[in-house]
Structure formats: C-alpha cells, structure tokens
Design a protein around this motif. Structure first.
Motif, PDB file in Angstrom:
ATOM      1  N   ASP A 176       0.902  -1.107  -0.055  1.00 40.55           N
ATOM      2  CA  ASP A 176       0.022   0.045  -0.032  1.00 40.55           C
ATOM      3  C   ASP A 176       0.646   1.210  -0.081  1.00 40.55           C
ATOM      4  O   ASP A 176       1.961   1.124   0.324  1.00 40.55           O
ATOM      5  N   PRO A 209      -2.129   8.349  -0.819  1.00 39.67           N
ATOM      6  CA  PRO A 209      -3.008   8.398  -1.933  1.00 39.67           C
ATOM      7  C   PRO A 209      -2.529   9.770  -2.602  1.00 39.67           C
ATOM      8  O   PRO A 209      -2.269  10.745  -1.800  1.00 39.67           O
ATOM      9  N   GLN A 227      -1.971  -0.811  -3.786  1.00 44.25           N
ATOM     10  CA  GLN A 227      -1.299  -0.417  -4.951  1.00 44.25           C
ATOM     11  C   GLN A 227      -1.687  -1.505  -5.947  1.00 44.25           C
ATOM     12  O   GLN A 227      -2.271  -2.561  -5.832  1.00 44.25           O
ATOM     13  N   CYS A 228      -1.641  -1.025  -7.374  1.00 39.71           N
ATOM     14  CA  CYS A 228      -1.862  -2.056  -8.468  1.00 39.71           C
ATOM     15  C   CYS A 228      -1.184  -3.236  -8.787  1.00 39.71           C
ATOM     16  O   CYS A 228      -1.646  -4.162  -8.912  1.00 39.71           O
ATOM     17  N   ILE A 250      -3.696   3.211   0.160  1.00 42.61           N
ATOM     18  CA  ILE A 250      -4.359   2.730  -0.715  1.00 42.61           C
ATOM     19  C   ILE A 250      -3.709   1.324  -1.214  1.00 42.61           C
ATOM     20  O   ILE A 250      -2.217   1.432  -1.332  1.00 42.61           O
ATOM     21  N   ASP A 256      -6.414   1.278  -5.370  1.00 40.41           N
ATOM     22  CA  ASP A 256      -6.234   1.738  -6.602  1.00 40.41           C
ATOM     23  C   ASP A 256      -7.397   1.915  -7.557  1.00 40.41           C
ATOM     24  O   ASP A 256      -7.817   0.461  -7.934  1.00 40.41           O
ATOM     25  N   GLN A 257      -7.939   2.738  -8.030  1.00 40.09           N
ATOM     26  CA  GLN A 257      -9.211   2.734  -8.822  1.00 40.09           C
ATOM     27  C   GLN A 257      -8.762   2.048 -10.156  1.00 40.09           C
ATOM     28  O   GLN A 257      -9.608   1.472 -10.703  1.00 40.09           O
TER      29      GLN A 257
END
Ligand code: ADE
Length: 232
Positions: free
Chosen positions: A55, A58, A68-69, A66, A123-124
């Motif tokens: 993580d 942000p 992470q990808c 957040i 992550d979005q």
C-alpha cells in the motif's frame, strides 16, 4: 475436484482473519467433500520489497493508505492465466447491495475471484480493469473486505446442492420467496408454560403450511414491507 465443483479464490490482505470460518462447519465440510474448491491468497506474497508493502499514500493527499496496483494485478493475472473466471468481484461498501438473488446466481457459477480491500481502499485502476462486479454486504464499513468475502462465500456455498443436508431447508429460507421465514419450535411442547402453537402439534400438513404462510406474510409486513412491494 469434480466438474461440478465451484472454485472460489479469495484475494486479500489478511487471509488469517477468515481461515477459521472458511475451514469449519458447513463450508469446511463442503471443501473436504470437494464440492467447493476454496483458495486464500495473501497479497503480501506479491509485494516487491522485503518489508512486504502493498500500500501507499493517496495521490492528491488525504487520510488512509491505498492498496497498489502491482500486487493485485500480479495475483489476479496469474489466476486469470490459469483458468477462465465468471467474475472478479470486489467487496466494497459502495458496491451493489448483496441479496439472496445475487447469492443464488453466483452459486451456479464455476470459478469466482473475490477481491477484499483493506485500509482506505484499492487503486481505482484495479476496479476499472480487473474487477467485473462490485458487491457490498450492507450499509456499514468494516475494517477490511475479508469478512465481507467470507459472508459472501458462506451465503453462496450453502446453496450448492448437497452442501446442506436437507435441501428443503435451504429452499424455505427467508428471502427465498421474497418473504421472511416463519417461526420455528422444537421439543418440549411446553417449556415453563410457554406453549408451541397447537396447529404445529396436530399433524394436519395443509393447516401447518397455511399457518406458516400466514406467519411469514405477517412478519414480512411488519418488518420488511419493502419486500412485498410489487407482489399481489
Ligand atoms: N469492506 C468494508 N466494508 C464493506 C462492506 N460493507 N461490504 C463489502 N465490503 C466491505
């Protein structure tokens, strides 16, 4: 595993938190009997640094960390390369609210990935690309999605034929027919003067069915009138 087995891969940050509920009782027995093939994946195993970080803070600032990808993509892409999945479900409070109907539908699938977030979220870009469906188990926020993933798994697994001994017991559950379940009683018929309704002791099955339907309807009208909307 046979070819009717439902495979569920739960991808999460703290798999230890749901190991026990996913290994005991009805879900545990379904796994032992090969009806469900359940795998827990720890995202920390896909971290790149020796501290196993997955993580970061942000972009744009704000509280919370957040996920992470990279660890999520690495884990889920590995699974997707091994077999075809019906859905990659992200458990999140802003997802579609879980219902019995969704559980019924998911219990008919073959392979599912459940992704459980933690911290402030993920992550979005993971949601935009890997995730095919987002589900919330209710309008409240948990510390992580693991328990939500366990709730969803439990609710799905018990619907698979052969998992619960008495198939009728599942079909009669609350919500199965958009009504709540009728009250249940067992022996003794008189406990400290608290009596079981006579109709249940009489052996008249038509009368018992009628009584249960009336009780179901009354309880639903009192507690969940929203379920009856649109029903004549
Ligand atoms: N993660 C945190 N809270 C949740 C909820 N209510 N439903 C699904 N996932 C969650």
């Amino acid at each position: 595993m046979n070819n009717t087995t439902l495979r569920i891969d739960i991808v999460c940050v703290v798999p230890q938190s749901i190991e026990s509920p996913m290994s005991t009782s009805i879900v545990g027995r379904a796994r032992e009997r090969g009806i469900v093939d359940l795998h827990l994946h720890n995202l920390h195993d896909y971290a790149k640094d020796r501290f196993r970080h997955i993580d970061d803070t942000p972009y744009g600032g704000g509280a919370g960390m957040i996920i992470q990808c990279e660890p999520v993509f690495d884990c889920i892409e590995k699974l997707l390369a091994e077999r075809t999945y019906d859905d990659v479900i992200y458990l999140t409070p802003d997802g579609e609210q879980l219902t019995q109907k969704i559980c019924n539908d998911l219990s008919l699938k073959k392979n599912l990935i459940l992704l459980a977030g933690h911290y402030k979220g993920i992550d979005q870009r993971i949601r935009d690309t890997l995730v095919t469906r987002e589900i919330s188990i209710g309008d409240y926020v948990l510390t992580g999605g693991e328990i939500a993933a366990a709730v969803l798994t439990d609710a799905i697994v018990r619907l698979i034929p052969g998992v619960v001994g008495d198939a009728e017991s599942v079909l009669d559950d609350s919500f199965m027919h958009d009504v709540l379940d009728a009250p249940h009683y067992t022996k003794p018929a008189d406990f400290r003067g608290l009596k079981v309704p006579d109709v249940l002791l009489g052996g008249n099955h038509a009368a018992i069915r009628r009584w249960r339907e009336e009780q179901s309807l009354r309880k639903t009208q009192e507690r969940r009138p929203d379920l009856l909307k649109g029903k004549s």
